[in-house]
Design a protein around this motif. Sequence first.
Motif, PDB file in Angstrom:
ATOM      1  N   ASP A   1     -20.484  69.176 -30.215  1.00 13.22           N
ATOM      2  CA  ASP A   1     -19.222  68.985 -30.925  1.00 13.22           C
ATOM      3  C   ASP A   1     -19.269  67.773 -31.846  1.00 13.22           C
ATOM      4  OD1 ASP A   1     -19.221  66.936 -29.075  1.00 13.22           O
ATOM      5  OD2 ASP A   1     -17.183  67.299 -28.363  1.00 13.22           O
TER       6      ASP A   1
ATOM      7  N   TYR B   1     -14.553  67.107 -23.943  1.00 10.64           N
ATOM      8  CA  TYR B   1     -14.328  67.962 -25.104  1.00 10.64           C
ATOM      9  C   TYR B   1     -12.841  67.982 -25.433  1.00 10.64           C
ATOM     10  CZ  TYR B   1     -19.127  69.519 -24.599  1.00 10.64           C
ATOM     11  OH  TYR B   1     -20.489  69.543 -24.524  1.00 10.64           O
TER      12      TYR B   1
ATOM     13  N   TYR C   1     -19.829  75.553 -26.133  1.00 10.13           N
ATOM     14  CA  TYR C   1     -20.594  74.440 -26.683  1.00 10.13           C
ATOM     15  C   TYR C   1     -22.029  74.526 -26.183  1.00 10.13           C
ATOM     16  CZ  TYR C   1     -15.941  72.582 -27.582  1.00 10.13           C
ATOM     17  OH  TYR C   1     -14.646  72.419 -28.015  1.00 10.13           O
TER      18      TYR C   1
END
Length: 129
Positions: free
Chosen positions: A78, A95, A101
Amino acid sequence: MRYMMVPVLSATLLLGSAAGASAAPTEERSPTRPENTLTNQTPWIYINYYITNFAVDVSVGAYDPDGSVAYLVVDFGDGATASVAGNEIITQHVYSSPGTYTITVTALDNVNGVSVERRTLWVTGRDST
């Protein structure tokens, strides 16, 4: 108007020679490889993780069977990363939203051997793996 034909001469450029001096053409050589890379074993990587809500606890390590691990980098997928000079990272990453992810771990050994390992995570906002 008169046109005159002028012969075109081909020339050979010799690199590394002084102006006006004659020199033999330079010898072409294959690129040299760093020492020991032909037999170097790249690091082995392990990734352990546990997800709680949006937080992932990560334990990452690497072992080099014929040398040492010089550097580890963890990309959380990310835009966030963690890195260390050494062979182990234990950290937590949070996150901002649910999603899929990919954690990518890159290990560099003492003679520039590189290994990459990936794990895909499904972050849902509740305990998951």
